[in-house]
Enzyme design. Structure first.
Site, PDB file in Angstrom:
ATOM      1  N   GLU A   1      30.150  37.441  50.617  1.00  0.00           N
ATOM      2  CA  GLU A   1      29.826  38.125  49.520  1.00  0.00           C
ATOM      3  C   GLU A   1      28.647  39.132  49.922  1.00  0.00           C
ATOM      4  O   GLU A   1      27.874  38.821  50.478  1.00  0.00           O
ATOM      5  CB  GLU A   1      29.016  37.289  48.558  1.00  0.00           C
ATOM      6  CG  GLU A   1      28.632  37.766  47.302  1.00  0.00           C
ATOM      7  CD  GLU A   1      28.063  36.968  46.000  1.00  0.00           C
ATOM      8  OE1 GLU A   1      28.325  35.846  46.059  1.00  0.00           O
ATOM      9  OE2 GLU A   1      27.274  37.542  45.165  1.00  0.00           O
TER      10      GLU A   1
ATOM     11  N   ASP B   1      32.219  24.946  42.484  1.00  0.00           N
ATOM     12  CA  ASP B   1      30.855  25.154  43.119  1.00  0.00           C
ATOM     13  C   ASP B   1      30.077  23.761  42.923  1.00  0.00           C
ATOM     14  O   ASP B   1      29.935  23.169  42.221  1.00  0.00           O
ATOM     15  CB  ASP B   1      30.246  26.142  42.626  1.00  0.00           C
ATOM     16  CG  ASP B   1      30.264  27.753  43.352  1.00  0.00           C
ATOM     17  OD1 ASP B   1      30.743  27.628  44.554  1.00  0.00           O
ATOM     18  OD2 ASP B   1      29.934  28.549  42.749  1.00  0.00           O
TER      19      ASP B   1
ATOM     20  N   SER C   1      28.058  30.452  39.069  1.00  0.00           N
ATOM     21  CA  SER C   1      27.701  31.815  38.169  1.00  0.00           C
ATOM     22  C   SER C   1      27.872  31.502  36.612  1.00  0.00           C
ATOM     23  O   SER C   1      27.247  32.418  35.881  1.00  0.00           O
ATOM     24  CB  SER C   1      28.881  32.863  38.482  1.00  0.00           C
ATOM     25  OG  SER C   1      30.243  32.413  38.485  1.00  0.00           O
TER      26      SER C   1
HETATM   27  O1  KIV Z   1      29.634  31.296  41.458  1.00  0.00           O
HETATM   28  C1  KIV Z   1      30.397  32.211  41.743  1.00  0.00           C
HETATM   29  O2  KIV Z   1      31.261  32.732  40.933  1.00  0.00           O
HETATM   30  C2  KIV Z   1      30.752  32.618  43.016  1.00  0.00           C
HETATM   31  C3  KIV Z   1      31.659  33.618  43.503  1.00  0.00           C
HETATM   32  C4  KIV Z   1      31.177  35.001  42.714  1.00  0.00           C
HETATM   33  C5  KIV Z   1      32.116  33.870  44.834  1.00  0.00           C
HETATM   34  O3  KIV Z   1      30.217  32.013  43.873  1.00  0.00           O
END
Ligand code: KIV
Length: 308
Positions: free
Chosen positions: A195, A96, A54
């Site tokens: 989500e 991520d 994100s």
């Molecule tokens: O990228 C992110 O911040 C996420 C969360 C919102 C779960 O994947």
């Protein structure tokens, strides 16, 4: 009086998260992208920090997470790791895997996960996708890196999904999401982000899995909750999706603080005496400009510019 030093708090490992689920203890996850934010959220007592892709939207200003690269994720994970190092070592850190780093081949996926762990300092990686990604999960876990799954609204597939829309609203899609959840658990995921799916579906998935679920827009029945830090702090007035609660209005506070700073600079009231340094004994030597000879430097002056 005890002379023993206070014991360091227990680190929130993947095993601790599972224990918390079994004990019915809810846990908190929040995103962070830099060392300052990491230090602050750790001090606030969160259980886990996610360096989410994100950051492509909230840090880089893109309109999706797709442009985020593996190098950028490594950079932000390492910054967050340094911020957490200033805390008590309790917080669990996940990063991520960005779009394109794990979809093309199993080798890519293992290499990307290894980089986030080795260079970024995360203890687990998160990837988006359902049963189709079970083999990817298996291979990364086999390499020694724990994997958090992510199903429902998976932002890296925004174009396939047709937008940022709630998933699993009809029976077939809901059934598929439950199958995905089970496949990811069987493949070795230690936790699963849900989500933007209906509360009822999240409750069923949570009750059928032995690994913890982490909801965002998935209602109150998940074992943990995750929010994007910038959203919960109210940093962006233009972004208020239904699932976000703004626990502060820092966007307004930032605007007010910066406006006050600018007004004081213009009025000449900042910096004031207490923000200024003095050194009455310092002797300054003028620096000659390029066209002046070295002799100009010989004309020493005191701090007030008076030749000495
Ligand atoms: O990228 C992110 O911040 C996420 C969360 C919102 C779960 O994947």
């Amino acid at each position: 009086m005890s002379t023993q030093a206070p014991r360091a708090p227990k680190h929130v490992s993947i095993h601790e998260l599972r224990r918390m689920k079994q004990a019915g203890e809810r846990f908190t996850v929040v995103t962070a992208y830099d060392a300052t934010a990491a230090r602050l959220v750790a001090a606030a007592g969160v259980d886990a920090v996610l360096v989410g892709d994100s950051l492509g939207m909230v840090v880089q200003g893109h309109d999706s997470t797709l442009p985020v690269t593996l190098d950028q994720m490594v950079y932000h994970c390492a910054a967050v790791r340094r911020g957490l190092a200033r805390g008590d070592g309790r917080v669990h850190l996940v990063g991520d895997l960005p779009f394109g780093s794990y979809q093309a081949s199993l080798e890519d996926a293992v290499r990307a996960a290894a980089r986030l762990a080795a260079e970024g300092g995360v203890e687990a990686v998160k990837l988006e996708g359902g049963a189709d990604y079970a083999e990817v999960v298996r291979r990364i876990v086999r390499a020694g890196v724990p994997v958090m799954g992510h199903i429902g609204l998976t932002p890296q597939s925004v174009h396939k999904l047709g937008g940022y829309v709630v998933q699993g609203k009809d029976a077939d899609r809901a059934q598929q999401l439950l199958r995905d959840a089970r496949a990811l658990e069987a493949a070795g995921c230690y936790a699963l982000v849900l989500e933007c799916i209906p509360t009822e579906l999240a409750r069923i998935v949570t009750s059928q899995l032995s690994i913890p679920t982490i909801g965002i827009g998935a209602g109150p029945h998940c074992d943990g909750q995750v929010l994007v830090l910038n959203d919960l702090l109210g940093l962006d007035d233009a972004f208020t999706p239904k699932f976000v609660k703004r626990f502060a209005e820092l966007g307004r506070s930032v605007r007010e603080a910066v406006a006050a700073y600018a007004a004081e600079v213009k009025a000449g009231s900042f910096p004031a005496e207490e923000h200024s340094f003095h050194a009455s004994s310092v002797r300054l030597v003028p620096v000659p400009s390029a066209d002046q000879g070295p002799s100009a430097a010989d004309d020493a002056q005191d701090a007030t510019g008076v030749p000495v």
